[in-house]
Design a protein around this motif. Structure first.
Motif, short mmCIF file in Angstrom:
data_model
loop_
_atom_site.label_atom_id
_atom_site.label_comp_id
_atom_site.label_asym_id
_atom_site.label_seq_id
_atom_site.Cartn_x
_atom_site.Cartn_y
_atom_site.Cartn_z
N UNK A 1 0.85 -1.16 0.00
CA UNK A 1 0.00 0.00 0.00
C UNK A 1 0.90 1.23 0.00
N UNK A 2 0.55 2.21 -0.82
CA UNK A 2 1.30 3.46 -0.87
C UNK A 2 0.39 4.61 -0.49
N UNK A 3 0.87 5.46 0.41
CA UNK A 3 0.16 6.67 0.81
C UNK A 3 1.06 7.84 0.44
N UNK A 4 0.52 8.80 -0.31
CA UNK A 4 1.32 9.93 -0.79
C UNK A 4 0.56 11.23 -0.59
N UNK A 5 1.28 12.25 -0.09
CA UNK A 5 0.71 13.59 0.10
C UNK A 5 1.71 14.58 -0.47
N UNK A 6 1.22 15.54 -1.25
CA UNK A 6 2.08 16.57 -1.84
C UNK A 6 1.39 17.92 -1.68
N UNK A 7 2.11 18.88 -1.11
CA UNK A 7 1.58 20.22 -0.88
C UNK A 7 2.57 21.26 -1.37
N UNK A 8 2.09 22.49 -1.61
CA UNK A 8 3.04 23.55 -1.96
C UNK A 8 4.13 23.66 -0.89
N UNK A 9 5.37 23.84 -1.32
CA UNK A 9 6.49 23.93 -0.39
C UNK A 9 6.37 25.19 0.46
N UNK A 10 6.72 25.07 1.72
CA UNK A 10 6.73 26.21 2.65
C UNK A 10 8.14 26.79 2.68
N UNK A 11 8.24 28.10 2.84
CA UNK A 11 9.56 28.72 2.93
C UNK A 11 10.07 28.74 4.36
N UNK A 12 9.18 28.59 5.34
CA UNK A 12 9.58 28.59 6.75
C UNK A 12 9.15 27.28 7.39
N UNK A 13 9.94 26.81 8.34
CA UNK A 13 9.61 25.58 9.05
C UNK A 13 8.38 25.80 9.92
N UNK A 14 7.53 24.78 9.98
CA UNK A 14 6.34 24.82 10.81
C UNK A 14 6.43 23.69 11.82
N UNK A 15 6.19 23.95 13.08
CA UNK A 15 6.24 22.92 14.11
C UNK A 15 7.66 22.63 14.55
N UNK A 16 7.79 21.59 15.37
CA UNK A 16 9.11 21.26 15.92
C UNK A 16 9.84 20.17 15.14
N UNK A 17 9.20 19.64 14.10
CA UNK A 17 9.88 18.67 13.25
C UNK A 17 9.85 17.24 13.74
N UNK A 18 9.16 16.92 14.82
CA UNK A 18 9.16 15.55 15.32
C UNK A 18 8.09 14.69 14.66
N UNK A 19 7.12 15.27 14.00
CA UNK A 19 6.05 14.50 13.36
C UNK A 19 6.56 13.58 12.28
N UNK A 20 7.41 14.08 11.39
CA UNK A 20 7.95 13.25 10.32
C UNK A 20 8.91 12.19 10.85
N UNK A 21 9.65 12.53 11.89
CA UNK A 21 10.56 11.55 12.50
C UNK A 21 9.76 10.38 13.06
#
Length: 54
Positions: A1-21
């Protein structure tokens, strides 16, 4: 199963970055693969998970 999400790139970081980790770790523990990063001017997240229909 493949799940894919694509959004316009942000120029500034949002959040603390632990969600993707955390997502990367969960996908790996399930035996899948994970990619997150820029692609064609967008930010893309792709998770591939093993799936047995039986």
């Amino acid at each position: 199963m493949t799940v894919s999400v694509s959004n316009p790139a942000q120029t500034a970081a949002i959040g603390d970055g632990t969600g993707l980790v955390g997502l990367r770790e969960r996908v790996r523990l399930a035996g899948g693969s994970f990619h997150a990063g820029p692609r064609d001017g967008r930010f893309e997240v792709v998770a591939r998970l093993p799936y047995d229909s039986e």
